[in-house]
Each structure stands twice: as structure tokens, then as C-alpha cells.
Design an enzyme around this catalytic site. Structure first.
Site, PDB file in Angstrom:
ATOM      1  N   ARG A 102     -52.017  65.160  67.894  1.00  0.00           N
ATOM      2  CA  ARG A 102     -52.776  65.520  68.899  1.00  0.00           C
ATOM      3  C   ARG A 102     -53.326  67.009  68.520  1.00  0.00           C
ATOM      4  O   ARG A 102     -52.353  67.925  67.785  1.00  0.00           O
ATOM      5  CB  ARG A 102     -51.833  65.630  70.313  1.00  0.00           C
ATOM      6  CG  ARG A 102     -52.564  66.337  71.483  1.00  0.00           C
ATOM      7  CD  ARG A 102     -53.660  65.719  71.862  1.00  0.00           C
ATOM      8  NE  ARG A 102     -54.011  66.174  73.188  1.00  0.00           N
ATOM      9  CZ  ARG A 102     -55.356  65.500  73.595  1.00  0.00           C
ATOM     10  NH1 ARG A 102     -56.212  64.673  73.105  1.00  0.00           N
ATOM     11  NH2 ARG A 102     -55.499  66.065  75.033  1.00  0.00           N
ATOM     12  N   THR A 382     -63.911  58.640  73.278  1.00  0.00           N
ATOM     13  CA  THR A 382     -62.578  58.201  72.529  1.00  0.00           C
ATOM     14  C   THR A 382     -62.746  57.102  72.100  1.00  0.00           C
ATOM     15  O   THR A 382     -63.795  56.387  72.220  1.00  0.00           O
ATOM     16  CB  THR A 382     -61.570  58.791  73.432  1.00  0.00           C
ATOM     17  OG1 THR A 382     -61.397  59.923  74.071  1.00  0.00           O
ATOM     18  CG2 THR A 382     -60.027  58.296  73.058  1.00  0.00           C
ATOM     19  N   THR A 400     -59.532  60.799  69.208  1.00  0.00           N
ATOM     20  CA  THR A 400     -60.807  61.282  69.865  1.00  0.00           C
ATOM     21  C   THR A 400     -61.374  62.509  69.403  1.00  0.00           C
ATOM     22  O   THR A 400     -60.504  63.633  68.928  1.00  0.00           O
ATOM     23  CB  THR A 400     -60.293  61.444  71.363  1.00  0.00           C
ATOM     24  OG1 THR A 400     -61.500  61.839  72.283  1.00  0.00           O
ATOM     25  CG2 THR A 400     -59.170  62.448  71.566  1.00  0.00           C
ATOM     26  N   ASP A 424     -58.623  69.890  77.535  1.00  0.00           N
ATOM     27  CA  ASP A 424     -57.591  69.264  78.290  1.00  0.00           C
ATOM     28  C   ASP A 424     -56.539  70.095  78.877  1.00  0.00           C
ATOM     29  O   ASP A 424     -55.587  69.323  79.359  1.00  0.00           O
ATOM     30  CB  ASP A 424     -57.210  68.225  77.167  1.00  0.00           C
ATOM     31  CG  ASP A 424     -58.231  66.909  77.353  1.00  0.00           C
ATOM     32  OD1 ASP A 424     -59.234  66.733  78.039  1.00  0.00           O
ATOM     33  OD2 ASP A 424     -57.831  65.927  76.576  1.00  0.00           O
ATOM     34  N   SER A 453     -52.533  64.802  76.894  1.00  0.00           N
ATOM     35  CA  SER A 453     -53.656  63.742  76.898  1.00  0.00           C
ATOM     36  C   SER A 453     -53.407  62.680  77.882  1.00  0.00           C
ATOM     37  O   SER A 453     -52.442  62.496  78.405  1.00  0.00           O
ATOM     38  CB  SER A 453     -53.535  63.303  75.356  1.00  0.00           C
ATOM     39  OG  SER A 453     -54.379  62.190  75.404  1.00  0.00           O
ATOM     40  N   SER A 454     -54.470  61.828  78.296  1.00  0.00           N
ATOM     41  CA  SER A 454     -54.226  60.389  78.854  1.00  0.00           C
ATOM     42  C   SER A 454     -54.204  59.198  78.006  1.00  0.00           C
ATOM     43  O   SER A 454     -54.167  58.215  78.572  1.00  0.00           O
ATOM     44  CB  SER A 454     -55.425  60.304  79.989  1.00  0.00           C
ATOM     45  OG  SER A 454     -55.429  61.337  80.719  1.00  0.00           O
ATOM     46  N   GLY A 474     -61.819  56.663  77.552  1.00  0.00           N
ATOM     47  CA  GLY A 474     -62.323  56.929  78.851  1.00  0.00           C
ATOM     48  C   GLY A 474     -61.365  58.049  79.777  1.00  0.00           C
ATOM     49  O   GLY A 474     -61.528  58.195  80.905  1.00  0.00           O
ATOM     50  N   GLY A 475     -61.007  59.193  78.957  1.00  0.00           N
ATOM     51  CA  GLY A 475     -60.373  60.274  79.762  1.00  0.00           C
ATOM     52  C   GLY A 475     -59.213  59.707  80.788  1.00  0.00           C
ATOM     53  O   GLY A 475     -58.626  58.892  80.164  1.00  0.00           O
TER      54      GLY A 475
HETATM   55  O1  DON Z   1     -56.996  62.868  75.455  1.00  0.00           O
HETATM   56  C1  DON Z   1     -57.344  62.710  76.218  1.00  0.00           C
HETATM   57  O2  DON Z   1     -56.902  62.278  77.436  1.00  0.00           O
HETATM   58  C2  DON Z   1     -58.835  62.903  76.345  1.00  0.00           C
HETATM   59  N1  DON Z   1     -59.403  64.008  75.501  1.00  0.00           N
HETATM   60  C3  DON Z   1     -59.747  61.751  76.140  1.00  0.00           C
HETATM   61  C4  DON Z   1     -61.117  61.841  76.046  1.00  0.00           C
HETATM   62  C5  DON Z   1     -61.668  60.553  76.461  1.00  0.00           C
HETATM   63  O3  DON Z   1     -61.301  59.404  76.523  1.00  0.00           O
HETATM   64  C6  DON Z   1     -63.117  60.700  76.367  1.00  0.00           C
HETATM   65  N2  DON Z   1     -63.553  59.379  76.518  1.00  0.00           N
HETATM   66  N3  DON Z   1     -64.088  58.370  76.481  1.00  0.00           N
END
Ligand code: DON
Length: 589
Positions: A102, A382, A400, A424, A453-454, A474-475
Site C-alpha cells: 500500500r 482498481t 490500484t 483514501d 483501503s477497502s 470498486g472502492g
Molecule cells: O484502496 C481502496 O480501497 C481504494 N483506493 C480502491 C479504489 C477503487 O477500487 C476504485 N475502483 N474501482
């Protein structure tokens, strides 16, 4: 489907067709059968490059390293060397470990660096440009995993990506669309980005064009030849530092030199007799996933019909509570005490479900009123890929740039995109609002800290047997996409293909709404959920779960490409262009 994929499938079908049909019964689509290992990613070219590594006897980690570098070339929206991510490795003996690469906050960062004079979050600063990136971790992380579990020379894993960038590759329709939008929009303020990704001579990219990424080839060749130090202490680091200093950015050569990937113990739990292996903090994914599964096990979710209003209500309440825990407790464990063991315990789940009313949606604000401060999202790029080799080693990797194309910033001469992961962090200390901004202490910015992060790469096993390898972009929806795929296979007995195709849902505590993919549940179920008090929104798609599934009866391994991604592919050592026609993987023309 793109022409090149149709052509590849036609060749595969011709080779596989038996002389006389053995059965006239339609076989269910289980995915791509993989006797000798498989790579499933959102980039067909990168999957082929990974599978070619498996064909040469590389381990799943070797293949993952090659795939990740290839995606930094073919899938610039999320594939990266300028970002970060997480990798889980499960060995054939059932032991597992994780690699945390990360991004970290630069040394000069502060907790309020994204607030304007009025104390409001200036989202432009985290969306794009020189203040948005964290110190990248991908190259160190891949190198660390390779040093632990790789068998092939590092150079042989990185050079295919460098060659691809140097020789060029065919642009797919979705890549052409993405690049055209980027170059005309968010990349415009950054000449290095337009020079790298604009069509030479101007004009629009179209499907079938060849794109050459010369500077990226140079950078990747340096990494291939000199190892990760080329990135963190050599000319690439010099170039980053100089451009950052000239443009108000924070990252220094000292930040880059100090970056270290970390090997961490996975979080582990059980669900209906399955073993769940996922990512510990600084991802919230594994912890939240296990908290949800523990609640759903205690609620005997498997006894309810899969897409019934009762099942959706209970999974929503479980999602809501795990996301509240996330907001309260989760952050970088090197900086804050995260009570992971308690959060993933069965006892905690038993406590949490006491507040679930089977006849009524809970109020998120009421449940979390101790941390919600004022009435008041995360972007969508991501990528996740899954790898298994013929010996049973499995890799689940999500990485990502944060938003699509990250900070939209290529520093001239380097060829690669930098992330915008700093967004984030919790950006406004003390402010947790109804739109999903969180201001709790655990995830505030501090120099050297990893942002929460998620990302939820996950591996499921049963006894000694591998069951499932999955994950998603997907965040914050990532955690719920992983949950839905895991539940599909484990609670409801779906095949991997069915579980990946099945409708997905999302609830993240705040904002207090339940999103369901288009056509996900019947009108009746929607009406019942609304009557229970849920704010239901139906539409769109959620995530992209590139998955590996093992047939419970035969033990056969299948790669399941998620059809939600246009260029996704499950490649095996026998389906690469190399295996079929002698053409090197990735340089199809
Ligand atoms: O680390 C995370 O949770 C986010 N930065 C991920 C971002 C993400 O999945 C965007 N995408 N589809």
C-alpha cells in the site's frame, strides 16, 4: 466481444472439439478449465503473459508478478507501477501469507493538507496532480513476493511488459474510449501524461490502433535489469523528486528510498466450515468481510432463499454494521491500535446481530451516533486478478491507482501514472457525515502512514482443498462484491461462474442506502425491502471479480472471467497465443 478474442476462442474451440460429440446435453458453463494453472485478469493480453510464465514452469507468484507488470502497460486505468495494493499467497500445504504494498503518505504530509481556508475538503487536490499521490509501493511489493515465492528470474518476469510497451500492442475498444476521455479531459493539464497517452500526431484512439509507450518501456527495462532500486533510489526517483519539487508536490527521494513493502499474517476466519483467508489492515477488507460472514453464519443465512427480501435484508444489516466498525476502528496498524482479533471474533458477531430487527431496517445514524458529527464517495477503478499454478499455489492480488488513471499524472520521462491514493485517508479530522466522509482518528494523515483501503483479495479453502480465489475493484463496494461472491459459492452452493454472474449489492453504513445491480432482485423483493425501511437504489453494475473456482466434486480448477469487464480473460498455459501458434504472448498484430 472483440474480434481478437473471438478469433482466439475459435482456435480454442477447434482444438478442443472431439471428433464425435460424446453428449448432446448442454454442459453448464463453468469457466475455463485449467489443468496446468490459470491467470484471470481484466486484461486479456496480461492474462496471456501470466499464463506463458506458468507454461515455462513459473509459480503462481511468478505469473502474478508478470501479470501485474503487464497490466501496468495494457490496463492504465488501474494496472500500475505508480500505485499500490495487496497480495495473498496460499501455498499447496495450506499455509498462507500476504504482501502489503500500500502507498504511504509522504514525509511532508499533514492531517489537514486537503482542507481549504474555510475548513472544507478541497477534493481537486486529491483527484489529480502533484499533491494527490502517496509513495508508490507496487514495485517493492512485487519484488518482495518474488523473493519469497518466485522461481523464475525477475528479469524474465518484467521484460515481457517492457517489450510490450516498446513494441506496442493493439488497443481494445474499451481502452481506446478510456484514453480518449482521459487525454481530452483530466490529463490535459499534465503535458507528460498527454505526451505518453495521446495519439501521436493527434486525433482519437480507435480499436485496433497500436499504442507504443516508449518512456514506460525505458522505466520497465530499468526495473527489469537493475531491480526495484532503479525505481526507489535511481534515476526514476531523481526524476520524481525534481518534478514534485517544481510543481508543489511532496514526494521526495528520501520518501521513495524509505518505502518498504510488508509481509503480514492474513486475517483468517471460518464460515460454514470453509476457511476464509483475507487481507489484514491497512486494508479494511478482510476484517469487514469476516465480521459480515460471522454475523451471517449466526443468522443462518444459508437457510434463506438467495435473493429473497429476508436474505437481502439480513445481508444489508450485516454490511451496515461491519462498515460502521470500519469507520470506528480501522487504520494503519503501524500507527494505530486496531482491535482486529475482537472484530473478527464470533462473539463480536453475536453481539452485533442482537441489534438487527428482522422486520425493520436499522438507522445508520442511530447505530453510529457516537461518531457521526454533521449531516453532510469513492471512485471506480482498481483491478483484481487471480492466479493458480499446477502445484496448487494460489495468488489473489488487488492493486490500484485509486481513481481511474490515478492522479492522471505522468511525470515527464518516466512513462507511468501516479496514484491519487492520498484521498483514501480521512481528510477532515472530526467530521463524519451522512455522505460517507469519515473523520475518525484511526485513518488521519500522518507522514509515512498507509491510508486505509477497502481492497479485499480473498482465498477460500476447505480442509486442504482450495475452493475459491477472488476479489474486485470498486472502492468501498469491493468488500461487498467479495462477500457476494464468497456467499454465492459457500452459503448457496453456486458454481464460480454462477457466483460471479450473480447480482451484487452494496451498503456501506453511510450514506444509508442499499444499491443493487440492475435486474438484481424482483420488483416484489424491492417493494418488500422498501417497506422494511431500506432506501433501495437499483441500477448499474458493481465490481469485476476475476475469479478461480475449484469444482467440489472433481477438484478441477476453472478460471472465471467476470463479464462485467470488456477485456477480461482466463488464460491457461494451453490457451496462450504462444502455445497455439508460436506467437509471443502479448504482441499480437
Ligand atoms: O484502496 C481502496 O480501497 C481504494 N483506493 C480502491 C479504489 C477503487 O477500487 C476504485 N475502483 N474501482
Amino acid at each position: 466481444m472483440k474480434l481478437r478474442m473471438i478469433a482466439a476462442l475459435a482456435v480454442t474451440a477447434a482444438l478442443a472439439a472431439p471428433a464425435t460429440p460424446v453428449s448432446t446435453q448442454a454442459q453448464p458453463d463453468l469457466g475455463t478449465f485449467a489443468r496446468e494453472g490459470v491467470v484471470v485478469s481484466s486484461s486479456d493480453i496480461a492474462s496471456d503473459i501470466g499464463a506463458a510464465v506458468l507454461a515455462r514452469g513459473g509459480t503462481a507468484v511468478d505469473a502474478a508478478v508478470a501479470t501485474a507488470f503487464a497490466m501496468a502497460v495494457t490496463y492504465p486505468t488501474a494496472g500500475n507501477i505508480g500505485g499500490g495494493g495487496f497480495m495473498i499467497v496460499r501455498l499447496p500445504d495450506g499455509t498462507a501469507t500476504t504482501f502489503d504494498f500500500r502507498e504511504r503518505a509522504p514525509g511532508k504530509s499533514t492531517p489537514t493538507m486537503y482542507l481549504d481556508a474555510q475548513g472544507n475538503i478541497n477534493r481537486n487536490l486529491t483527484a489529480a496532480g502533484y499533491l494527490a499521490p502517496g509513495v508508490p509501493g507496487t514495485v517493492r511489493g512485487l519484488a518482495m513476493a518474488h523473493s519469497r515465492f518466485g522461481k523464475m528470474p525477475w528479469r524474465d518476469l518484467v521484460m515481457p511488459a517492457a517489450d510490450l510497451a516498446r513494441n506496442g500492442f493493439l488497443v481494445s475498444r474499451s481502452l481506446a474510449g478510456g484514453l480518449n476521455r482521459e487525454v481530452a479531459g483530466p490529463m490535459k493539464p499534465f503535458p507528460g501524461s498527454v505526451a505518453a497517452y495521446g495519439k501521436p500526431g493527434g486525433g482519437q484512439w480507435a480499436e485496433g490502433d497500436t499504442i507504443v509507450l516508449g518512456d514506460l518501456a525505458k522505466t520497465l527495462t530499468a526495473i527489469a535489469t537493475d531491480g526495484p532500486d532503479a525505481f526507489y533510489t535511481g534515476w526514476i526517483a531523481d526524476t520524481i523528486e525534481k518534478a514534485m519539487a517544481a510543481n508543489g508536490g511532496l514526494i521526495t527521494k528520501a520518501d521513495l528510498a524509505a518505502y518498504q513493502a510488508k509481509e503480514r499474517q492474513p486475517v483468517r476466519g471460518t464460515f460454514l466450515g470453509y476457511e476464509i483467508i483475507s487481507m489484514p489492515p491497512p486494508s479494511s477488507g478482510g476484517t469487514a468481510l469476516l465480521t459480515m460472514l460471522n454475523m451471517l453464519e449466526a443468522l443462518e443465512i444459508q437457510k434463506l432463499p438467495r435473493l429473497s427480501a429476508e436474505a437481502v435484508h439480513l445481508t444489508t444489516e450485516a454490511r451496515r454494521r461491519a462498515f460502521l466498525d470500519r469507520a470506528r476502528f480501522l487504520g494503519d496498524p503501524d500507527f494505530v491500535e486496531v482491535p482486529v482479533a475482537r472484530l473478527i471474533s464470533k462473539a463480536h458477531a453475536t453481539d452485533l446481530i442482537k441489534t438487527i430487527d428482522p422486520k425493520r431496517a436499522s438507522s445508520s445514524v442511530e447505530l453510529g451516533k457516537d461518531i457521526v458529527t454533521v449531516p453532510g464517495e469513492e471512485s471506480d477503478e482498481t483491478t483484481h486478478f487471480s492466479v493458480a499454478d499446477r502445484n496448487g499455489m494460489a495468488v489473489s492480488l488487488t492493486y490500484t491507482l485509486e481513481g481511474g488513471y490515478g492522479a492522471h499524472l505522468v511525470i515527464p520521462g518516466t512513462g507511468f501514472l501516479l496514484n491519487n491514493e492520498m484521498g483514501d485517508f480521512n481528510k477532515k479530522p472530526g467530521t463524519t457525515n451522512l455522505t460517507g466522509d469519515i473523520g475518525t482518528p484511526a485513518n488521519l494523515i500522518a507522514p509515512g502512514k498507509r491510508m486505509l483501503s477497502s481492497m479485499t483479495p480473498v482465498i477460500v479453502a476447505r480442509g486442504s482443498r482450495l475452493v475459491l480465489v477472488t476479489g474486485s475493484p470498486g472502492g468501498r463496494t469491493i468488500i461487498n462484491t467479495s462477500l457476494d461472491v464468497v456467499l454465492g459459492v459457500t452459503a448457496w452452493g453456486l458454481t464460480g461462474r454462477e457466483a460471479v454472474d450473480a447480482p451484487r449489492m452494496h451498503h456501506q453504513w453511510l450514506p444509508d442506502r442499499l444499491s443493487i445491480e440492475a435486474n438484481g432482485v424482483s420488483d416484489d423483493v424491492q417493494a418488500t425491502l422498501k417497506a422494511l425501511g431500506h432506501d433501495v437504489r437499483v441500477g448499474g453494475t458493481q465490481g469485476s471479480a476475476q475469479t478461480i473456482w475449484v469444482h467440489p466434486n472433481t477438484g478441477a480448477i476453472y478460471g472465471v472471467a467476470d463479464r462485467r469487464s470488456a477485456d477480461a480473460k482466463a488464460s491457461t498455459p494451453t490457451t496462450t497465443p504462444e502455445a497455439q501458434s508460436g506467437a509471443p504472448s502479448g504482441v499480437r498484430r
